[in-house]
Design a protein around this motif. Structure first.
Motif, PDB file in Angstrom:
ATOM      1  N   GLU A   1       1.299  18.086  50.120  1.00 24.73           N
ATOM      2  CA  GLU A   1       3.052  18.226  50.038  1.00 24.73           C
ATOM      3  C   GLU A   1       3.441  16.732  49.533  1.00 24.73           C
ATOM      4  OE1 GLU A   1       6.090  20.270  52.585  1.00 24.73           O
ATOM      5  OE2 GLU A   1       6.220  18.229  53.124  1.00 24.73           O
ATOM      6  N   GLY A   2       4.071  17.017  48.758  1.00 24.93           N
ATOM      7  CA  GLY A   2       4.739  15.756  47.949  1.00 24.93           C
ATOM      8  C   GLY A   2       6.187  15.541  48.454  1.00 24.93           C
TER       9      GLY A   2
ATOM     10  N   VAL B   1      13.432  17.011  48.430  1.00 19.52           N
ATOM     11  CA  VAL B   1      12.872  17.744  47.572  1.00 19.52           C
ATOM     12  C   VAL B   1      11.156  17.650  47.760  1.00 19.52           C
ATOM     13  CG1 VAL B   1      11.899  17.649  45.044  1.00 19.52           C
ATOM     14  CG2 VAL B   1      14.360  17.145  45.548  1.00 19.52           C
ATOM     15  N   LYS B   2      10.673  18.773  47.919  1.00 21.04           N
ATOM     16  CA  LYS B   2       9.251  18.835  48.388  1.00 21.04           C
ATOM     17  C   LYS B   2       8.608  19.815  47.442  1.00 21.04           C
ATOM     18  CE  LYS B   2      10.370  18.757  53.207  1.00 21.04           C
ATOM     19  NZ  LYS B   2      10.493  19.456  54.625  1.00 21.04           N
ATOM     20  N   VAL B   3       7.429  19.454  47.157  1.00 21.26           N
ATOM     21  CA  VAL B   3       6.475  20.000  46.196  1.00 21.26           C
ATOM     22  C   VAL B   3       5.297  20.272  46.850  1.00 21.26           C
ATOM     23  CG1 VAL B   3       5.134  19.993  44.048  1.00 21.26           C
ATOM     24  CG2 VAL B   3       7.536  18.989  43.960  1.00 21.26           C
ATOM     25  N   VAL B   4       4.560  21.450  46.870  1.00 20.53           N
ATOM     26  CA  VAL B   4       3.364  21.983  47.370  1.00 20.53           C
ATOM     27  C   VAL B   4       2.569  22.287  46.215  1.00 20.53           C
ATOM     28  CG1 VAL B   4       1.888  23.692  48.957  1.00 20.53           C
ATOM     29  CG2 VAL B   4       4.452  22.782  49.685  1.00 20.53           C
ATOM     30  N   ALA B   5       1.352  21.386  46.227  1.00 19.33           N
ATOM     31  CA  ALA B   5       0.311  21.524  45.025  1.00 19.33           C
ATOM     32  C   ALA B   5      -1.234  21.586  45.743  1.00 19.33           C
ATOM     33  CB  ALA B   5       0.605  20.567  44.327  1.00 19.33           C
TER      34      ALA B   5
ATOM     35  N   GLU C   1       4.570  25.450  44.849  1.00 11.64           N
ATOM     36  CA  GLU C   1       6.012  25.521  45.565  1.00 11.64           C
ATOM     37  C   GLU C   1       6.728  24.329  45.158  1.00 11.64           C
ATOM     38  OE1 GLU C   1       7.945  26.493  49.834  1.00 11.64           O
ATOM     39  OE2 GLU C   1       5.685  26.875  49.666  1.00 11.64           O
ATOM     40  N   VAL C   2       8.207  24.391  44.975  1.00  9.98           N
ATOM     41  CA  VAL C   2       9.117  23.411  44.655  1.00  9.98           C
ATOM     42  C   VAL C   2      10.253  23.870  45.677  1.00  9.98           C
ATOM     43  CG1 VAL C   2      10.678  22.342  43.146  1.00  9.98           C
ATOM     44  CG2 VAL C   2       8.533  22.788  42.596  1.00  9.98           C
ATOM     45  N   ARG C   3      10.637  22.976  46.468  1.00  9.52           N
ATOM     46  CA  ARG C   3      11.759  23.424  47.491  1.00  9.52           C
ATOM     47  C   ARG C   3      12.874  22.262  47.449  1.00  9.52           C
ATOM     48  NH1 ARG C   3       8.180  24.155  52.643  1.00  9.52           N
ATOM     49  NH2 ARG C   3       7.093  22.529  51.719  1.00  9.52           N
ATOM     50  N   ILE C   4      14.134  22.514  47.123  1.00  5.97           N
ATOM     51  CA  ILE C   4      15.254  21.774  47.000  1.00  5.97           C
ATOM     52  C   ILE C   4      16.068  21.990  47.861  1.00  5.97           C
ATOM     53  CG2 ILE C   4      16.660  20.522  45.348  1.00  5.97           C
ATOM     54  CD1 ILE C   4      14.920  21.537  43.048  1.00  5.97           C
ATOM     55  N   ASP C   5      16.499  20.963  49.057  1.00  8.56           N
ATOM     56  CA  ASP C   5      17.615  21.143  49.888  1.00  8.56           C
ATOM     57  C   ASP C   5      18.867  21.655  49.153  1.00  8.56           C
ATOM     58  OD1 ASP C   5      19.890  20.262  51.697  1.00  8.56           O
ATOM     59  OD2 ASP C   5      18.142  19.937  52.962  1.00  8.56           O
ATOM     60  N   PRO C   6      19.468  22.750  49.623  1.00 13.42           N
ATOM     61  CA  PRO C   6      20.777  23.267  49.159  1.00 13.42           C
ATOM     62  C   PRO C   6      22.123  22.314  48.900  1.00 13.42           C
ATOM     63  CG  PRO C   6      19.901  24.592  50.872  1.00 13.42           C
ATOM     64  CD  PRO C   6      19.277  23.600  50.810  1.00 13.42           C
ATOM     65  N   GLN C   7      22.009  21.314  49.916  1.00 16.36           N
ATOM     66  CA  GLN C   7      22.805  20.377  49.644  1.00 16.36           C
ATOM     67  C   GLN C   7      22.651  19.276  48.366  1.00 16.36           C
ATOM     68  OE1 GLN C   7      22.735  18.295  53.733  1.00 16.36           O
ATOM     69  NE2 GLN C   7      24.239  19.286  54.536  1.00 16.36           N
ATOM     70  N   LEU C   8      21.458  19.429  48.231  1.00 13.02           N
ATOM     71  CA  LEU C   8      21.098  18.361  47.058  1.00 13.02           C
ATOM     72  C   LEU C   8      21.641  19.014  45.763  1.00 13.02           C
ATOM     73  CD1 LEU C   8      20.014  15.744  45.648  1.00 13.02           C
ATOM     74  CD2 LEU C   8      17.603  16.950  46.056  1.00 13.02           C
ATOM     75  N   ILE C   9      21.344  20.491  45.808  1.00 18.41           N
ATOM     76  CA  ILE C   9      21.611  21.192  44.569  1.00 18.41           C
ATOM     77  C   ILE C   9      22.960  21.039  44.177  1.00 18.41           C
ATOM     78  CG2 ILE C   9      21.940  23.605  43.655  1.00 18.41           C
ATOM     79  CD1 ILE C   9      19.158  24.078  45.068  1.00 18.41           C
TER      80      ILE C   9
ATOM     81  N   ALA D   1       8.614  13.635  43.691  1.00 17.43           N
ATOM     82  CA  ALA D   1       7.769  14.663  44.444  1.00 17.43           C
ATOM     83  C   ALA D   1       6.594  15.019  43.910  1.00 17.43           C
ATOM     84  CB  ALA D   1       8.812  15.513  44.768  1.00 17.43           C
ATOM     85  N   LEU D   2       6.812  15.388  42.650  1.00 19.47           N
ATOM     86  CA  LEU D   2       5.423  16.057  41.743  1.00 19.47           C
ATOM     87  C   LEU D   2       4.466  14.607  42.007  1.00 19.47           C
ATOM     88  CD1 LEU D   2       7.026  17.742  38.970  1.00 19.47           C
ATOM     89  CD2 LEU D   2       5.448  18.748  40.611  1.00 19.47           C
ATOM     90  N   ASN D   3       4.788  13.580  41.649  1.00 18.48           N
ATOM     91  CA  ASN D   3       3.906  12.370  41.513  1.00 18.48           C
ATOM     92  C   ASN D   3       3.039  12.182  42.790  1.00 18.48           C
ATOM     93  OD1 ASN D   3       3.962  11.749  38.810  1.00 18.48           O
ATOM     94  ND2 ASN D   3       5.792  10.611  38.910  1.00 18.48           N
ATOM     95  N   ASP D   4       4.115  12.290  43.815  1.00 24.73           N
ATOM     96  CA  ASP D   4       3.741  11.973  45.474  1.00 24.73           C
ATOM     97  C   ASP D   4       2.604  13.160  45.668  1.00 24.73           C
ATOM     98  OD1 ASP D   4       3.783  10.716  47.997  1.00 24.73           O
ATOM     99  OD2 ASP D   4       5.026  12.462  48.559  1.00 24.73           O
ATOM    100  N   ALA D   5       2.830  14.331  45.351  1.00 24.53           N
ATOM    101  CA  ALA D   5       1.849  15.447  45.722  1.00 24.53           C
ATOM    102  C   ALA D   5       0.544  15.169  44.850  1.00 24.53           C
ATOM    103  CB  ALA D   5       2.579  16.630  45.183  1.00 24.53           C
TER     104      ALA D   5
END
Length: 111
Positions: free
Chosen positions: A34-35, A42-46, A54-62, A79-83
């Motif tokens: 997970e990045g 923002v979280k990315v599962v790869a 999976e890409v998850r974005i906190d609703p408040q951020l949206i 987040a992609l680079n972190d993953a």
């Protein structure tokens, strides 16, 4: 040099090592990392083979991104680079067990 029996044993060991490495690579293709960016907004599962699952974005951020789409894009990219980095580190750590103790350059033989 090597006797025929010694060379045969060495080849068997090399073949077994290569089989074990292929098995580990198959397992890594399913291993998820997970990045994150923006303190987890923002979280990315790869997978370790770079498949984004999976890409998850906190609703408040949206809600905030309505006015600043570039910020959201930057966080997704981070987040992609972190993953990606975590997947590479996991792969490197797991695969180094197979090449430990081999002479320089021999690890490439088993890829």
């Amino acid at each position: 040099m090597f006797s025929k029996a010694g060379l045969g044993g060495l080849m068997q060991q090399a073949q077994k090592m290569q089989e074990n490495m292929k098995k580990a690579q198959a397992e890594l293709a399913q291993t998820e990392v997970e990045g994150q960016a923006g303190n987890g907004l923002v979280k990315v599962v790869a997978t370790c083979s770079h498949e984004v699952r999976e890409v998850r974005i906190d609703p408040q951020l949206i809600e905030q991104a309505v006015d600043d789409a570039e910020m959201l894009e930057d966080l997704i990219l981070a987040a992609l680079n972190d993953a990606h980095q975590k997947g590479e580190a996991t792969t490197s750590e797991r695969m180094s067990k197979f090449t430990q103790g081999l002479p320089a350059g021999m690890g490439d033989f088993f890829k």
